[in-house]
Design a protein around this motif. Structure first.
Motif, mmCIF file in Angstrom:
data_model
loop_
_atom_site.group_PDB
_atom_site.id
_atom_site.type_symbol
_atom_site.label_atom_id
_atom_site.label_comp_id
_atom_site.label_asym_id
_atom_site.label_seq_id
_atom_site.Cartn_x
_atom_site.Cartn_y
_atom_site.Cartn_z
ATOM 1 N N GLN A 137 0.843 -1.200 0.000
ATOM 2 C CA GLN A 137 0.000 0.000 0.000
ATOM 3 C C GLN A 137 0.881 1.254 0.000
ATOM 4 O O GLN A 137 1.985 1.247 0.530
ATOM 5 C CB GLN A 137 -0.901 0.013 1.246
ATOM 6 C CG GLN A 137 -1.792 -1.204 1.375
ATOM 7 C CD GLN A 137 -2.784 -1.322 0.225
ATOM 8 O OE1 GLN A 137 -3.325 -0.325 -0.236
ATOM 9 N NE2 GLN A 137 -2.999 -2.540 -0.255
ATOM 10 N N THR A 138 0.379 2.322 -0.568
ATOM 11 C CA THR A 138 1.113 3.588 -0.596
ATOM 12 C C THR A 138 1.236 4.128 0.831
ATOM 13 O O THR A 138 0.275 4.120 1.591
ATOM 14 C CB THR A 138 0.376 4.617 -1.471
ATOM 15 O OG1 THR A 138 0.194 4.055 -2.771
ATOM 16 C CG2 THR A 138 1.177 5.903 -1.588
ATOM 17 N N ARG A 139 2.442 4.571 1.185
ATOM 18 C CA ARG A 139 2.679 5.106 2.529
ATOM 19 C C ARG A 139 1.975 6.434 2.712
ATOM 20 O O ARG A 139 1.934 7.260 1.809
ATOM 21 C CB ARG A 139 4.170 5.305 2.782
ATOM 22 C CG ARG A 139 4.940 4.029 2.909
ATOM 23 C CD ARG A 139 6.373 4.356 3.327
ATOM 24 N NE ARG A 139 7.176 3.161 3.330
ATOM 25 C CZ ARG A 139 7.293 2.338 4.366
ATOM 26 N NH1 ARG A 139 6.677 2.603 5.480
ATOM 27 N NH2 ARG A 139 8.055 1.267 4.287
ATOM 28 N N LYS A 140 1.449 6.638 3.916
ATOM 29 C CA LYS A 140 0.784 7.898 4.245
ATOM 30 C C LYS A 140 1.767 8.913 4.821
ATOM 31 O O LYS A 140 1.591 10.108 4.691
ATOM 32 C CB LYS A 140 -0.349 7.648 5.237
ATOM 33 C CG LYS A 140 -1.493 6.860 4.635
ATOM 34 C CD LYS A 140 -2.531 6.560 5.675
ATOM 35 C CE LYS A 140 -3.723 5.818 5.124
ATOM 36 N NZ LYS A 140 -3.468 4.659 4.330
ATOM 37 N N GLU A 141 2.834 8.436 5.504
ATOM 38 C CA GLU A 141 3.828 9.332 6.085
ATOM 39 C C GLU A 141 5.201 9.032 5.486
ATOM 40 O O GLU A 141 5.443 7.953 4.963
ATOM 41 C CB GLU A 141 3.882 9.212 7.617
ATOM 42 C CG GLU A 141 4.288 7.865 8.157
ATOM 43 C CD GLU A 141 3.130 6.883 8.286
ATOM 44 O OE1 GLU A 141 3.425 5.700 8.397
ATOM 45 O OE2 GLU A 141 1.967 7.293 8.246
#
Length: 160
Positions: A9-13
């Protein structure tokens, strides 16, 4: 990739890299590098592109003596390890006498090895303000190398 986590999944931070991967070391002050033809340069082509071929690490990176009894002498050993490929010289700027600290070492070039620094403290109360029988000693010992100045934080609490 740093853009996705372990599940894909794409990192949020943003990922924070450790200081050793960023090329920085904590508690160091870089020196202006002066080219010295007798400094022991190694001309290996795979390593020739690196700028800093001399690198010291302090083990442990800080010294905490804990609570000490006034009037006693305590000592510990810090290992200064050369993790670079060139030999490098160093010297220690001795702490002021009022701290009770003293650094004992043998000055010599360190080539891919390590040097031992013995940190000794004479536990004494300086006085001044009312400290209720407990006084904190805190000092950064300066270790001057050819490329940087390492700071070794030393802390102790002295009980009267």
């Amino acid at each position: 990739s740093l853009m996705v986590d372990v599940t894909g999944q794409t990192r949020k931070e943003k990922v924070l890299l450790p200081s050793y991967l960023q090329g920085k070391k904590p508690n160091t002050i870089p020196n202006k590098k002066i080219e010295d033809p007798a400094s022991g340069k190694v001309g290996i082509s795979s390593l020739a592109t690196r700028q800093d071929l001399t690198n010291f690490h302090l083990i442990p990176p800080r010294v905490t003596f804990g609570i000490l009894k006034e009037g006693c002498i305590y000592a510990t050993t810090v290992i200064m390890k050369n993790v670079g490929v060139n030999f490098s010289r160093f010297r220690v700027k001795q702490p002021p006498p009022h701290t009770g600290l003293r650094v004992m070492y043998t000055p010599r070039p360190v080539a891919g090895l390590q040097a031992e620094l013995e940190i000794e403290i004479f536990a004494m109360l300086i006085g001044g303000k009312d400290t209720f029988g407990l006084e904190e000693v805190s000092h950064d010992i300066e270790i001057l190398t050819e490329t940087e100045t390492l700071l070794l934080p030393v802390k102790a609490n002295i009980l009267s």
